[in-house]
Design a protein around this motif. Structure first.
Motif, mmCIF file in Angstrom:
data_model
loop_
_atom_site.group_PDB
_atom_site.id
_atom_site.type_symbol
_atom_site.label_atom_id
_atom_site.label_comp_id
_atom_site.label_asym_id
_atom_site.label_seq_id
_atom_site.Cartn_x
_atom_site.Cartn_y
_atom_site.Cartn_z
ATOM 1 N N ILE A 185 18.756 -9.453 34.342
ATOM 2 C CA ILE A 185 19.388 -8.528 33.637
ATOM 3 C C ILE A 185 19.941 -7.457 34.526
ATOM 4 O O ILE A 185 21.269 -7.230 34.619
ATOM 5 C CB ILE A 185 18.708 -8.148 32.557
ATOM 6 C CG1 ILE A 185 18.709 -8.941 31.221
ATOM 7 C CG2 ILE A 185 19.238 -6.642 31.880
ATOM 8 C CD1 ILE A 185 19.624 -9.117 30.557
ATOM 9 N N ALA A 186 19.158 -7.172 35.502
ATOM 10 C CA ALA A 186 19.412 -6.086 36.499
ATOM 11 C C ALA A 186 20.495 -6.693 37.466
ATOM 12 O O ALA A 186 21.357 -5.896 37.812
ATOM 13 C CB ALA A 186 18.149 -5.643 37.424
ATOM 14 N N ASP A 187 20.370 -7.826 37.934
ATOM 15 C CA ASP A 187 21.294 -8.541 38.696
ATOM 16 C C ASP A 187 22.778 -8.438 38.037
ATOM 17 O O ASP A 187 23.679 -8.491 38.764
ATOM 18 C CB ASP A 187 20.832 -10.025 39.248
ATOM 19 C CG ASP A 187 19.732 -9.882 40.248
ATOM 20 O OD1 ASP A 187 19.348 -8.678 40.887
ATOM 21 O OD2 ASP A 187 19.015 -10.994 40.293
ATOM 22 N N LEU A 188 22.773 -9.175 36.872
ATOM 23 C CA LEU A 188 24.049 -9.167 36.101
ATOM 24 C C LEU A 188 24.733 -7.932 35.870
ATOM 25 O O LEU A 188 25.950 -7.772 35.835
ATOM 26 C CB LEU A 188 23.852 -10.069 34.776
ATOM 27 C CG LEU A 188 23.501 -11.490 34.773
ATOM 28 C CD1 LEU A 188 23.239 -11.979 33.648
ATOM 29 C CD2 LEU A 188 24.994 -12.021 35.436
ATOM 30 N N ALA A 189 23.889 -6.809 35.617
ATOM 31 C CA ALA A 189 24.557 -5.550 35.038
ATOM 32 C C ALA A 189 24.942 -5.052 36.561
ATOM 33 O O ALA A 189 26.141 -4.307 36.448
ATOM 34 C CB ALA A 189 23.423 -4.361 34.579
ATOM 35 N N ASN A 190 24.374 -5.183 37.783
ATOM 36 C CA ASN A 190 24.553 -4.679 38.915
ATOM 37 C C ASN A 190 26.152 -5.382 39.332
ATOM 38 O O ASN A 190 27.041 -4.685 39.829
ATOM 39 C CB ASN A 190 23.816 -4.751 39.869
ATOM 40 C CG ASN A 190 24.110 -3.771 41.238
ATOM 41 O OD1 ASN A 190 24.849 -2.811 41.117
ATOM 42 N ND2 ASN A 190 23.852 -4.378 42.480
ATOM 43 N N GLU A 191 26.092 -6.641 39.329
ATOM 44 C CA GLU A 191 27.218 -7.516 39.805
ATOM 45 C C GLU A 191 28.190 -7.501 38.770
ATOM 46 O O GLU A 191 29.297 -7.304 39.302
ATOM 47 C CB GLU A 191 26.550 -9.174 39.765
ATOM 48 C CG GLU A 191 27.593 -10.207 40.412
ATOM 49 C CD GLU A 191 27.067 -11.517 40.628
ATOM 50 O OE1 GLU A 191 27.865 -12.256 40.018
ATOM 51 O OE2 GLU A 191 25.974 -11.421 40.810
ATOM 52 N N LEU A 192 28.359 -7.696 37.461
ATOM 53 C CA LEU A 192 29.343 -7.623 36.711
ATOM 54 C C LEU A 192 30.115 -6.292 36.146
ATOM 55 O O LEU A 192 31.027 -6.030 36.008
ATOM 56 C CB LEU A 192 28.999 -8.334 35.490
ATOM 57 C CG LEU A 192 28.473 -9.756 35.519
ATOM 58 C CD1 LEU A 192 28.285 -10.283 34.184
ATOM 59 C CD2 LEU A 192 29.599 -10.793 36.200
ATOM 60 N N MET B 268 12.531 -17.334 28.023
ATOM 61 C CA MET B 268 12.207 -15.936 28.383
ATOM 62 C C MET B 268 13.361 -15.611 29.621
ATOM 63 O O MET B 268 13.776 -16.344 30.304
ATOM 64 C CB MET B 268 10.815 -15.976 29.032
ATOM 65 C CG MET B 268 10.438 -14.645 29.911
ATOM 66 S SD MET B 268 9.130 -13.934 28.746
ATOM 67 C CE MET B 268 9.431 -12.357 29.961
ATOM 68 N N LEU B 269 13.708 -14.390 29.072
ATOM 69 C CA LEU B 269 14.895 -13.874 30.002
ATOM 70 C C LEU B 269 14.193 -12.780 31.019
ATOM 71 O O LEU B 269 13.529 -11.811 30.557
ATOM 72 C CB LEU B 269 16.084 -13.031 29.203
ATOM 73 C CG LEU B 269 17.146 -12.642 29.950
ATOM 74 C CD1 LEU B 269 17.678 -13.674 30.789
ATOM 75 C CD2 LEU B 269 18.055 -12.093 28.916
ATOM 76 N N LYS B 270 14.413 -13.058 32.242
ATOM 77 C CA LYS B 270 13.818 -12.278 33.180
ATOM 78 C C LYS B 270 14.443 -10.836 33.281
ATOM 79 O O LYS B 270 15.854 -10.970 33.417
ATOM 80 C CB LYS B 270 13.809 -12.789 34.679
ATOM 81 C CG LYS B 270 12.842 -14.070 34.618
ATOM 82 C CD LYS B 270 12.717 -14.687 36.048
ATOM 83 C CE LYS B 270 11.993 -15.984 36.090
ATOM 84 N NZ LYS B 270 11.981 -16.725 37.158
#
Length: 67
Positions: free
Chosen positions: A7-14, A1-3
């Motif tokens: 996704i939100a953290d990666l989208a914001n960080e990257l 399961m992907l939390k």
């Protein structure tokens, strides 16, 4: 399961892209489904498959005949 938080953290960080919870949850679900499909079809891929060959084939098909 992907939390959804992942996704939100990666989208914001990257990408500097803030996502609301609903969108992050939808994207997490989409990624999980895509991953499942790729894993299920992995046995049909040859070990030497080259992603660039697919792009090349599309480019060749796009050209008018005789060029």
């Amino acid at each position: 399961m992907l939390k959804k938080e992942t996704i939100a953290d990666l989208a914001n960080e990257l990408h500097g892209l803030p996502l609301d919870e609903e969108r992050a949850a939808a994207l997490a679900d989409h990624v999980v489904r895509l991953n499942s499909l790729v894993r299920a079809s992995a046995s049909q891929l040859a070990g030497g498959d080259e992603p660039a060959q697919f792009a090349r084939m599309l480019a060749l098909l796009k050209r008018p005949a005789g060029t």
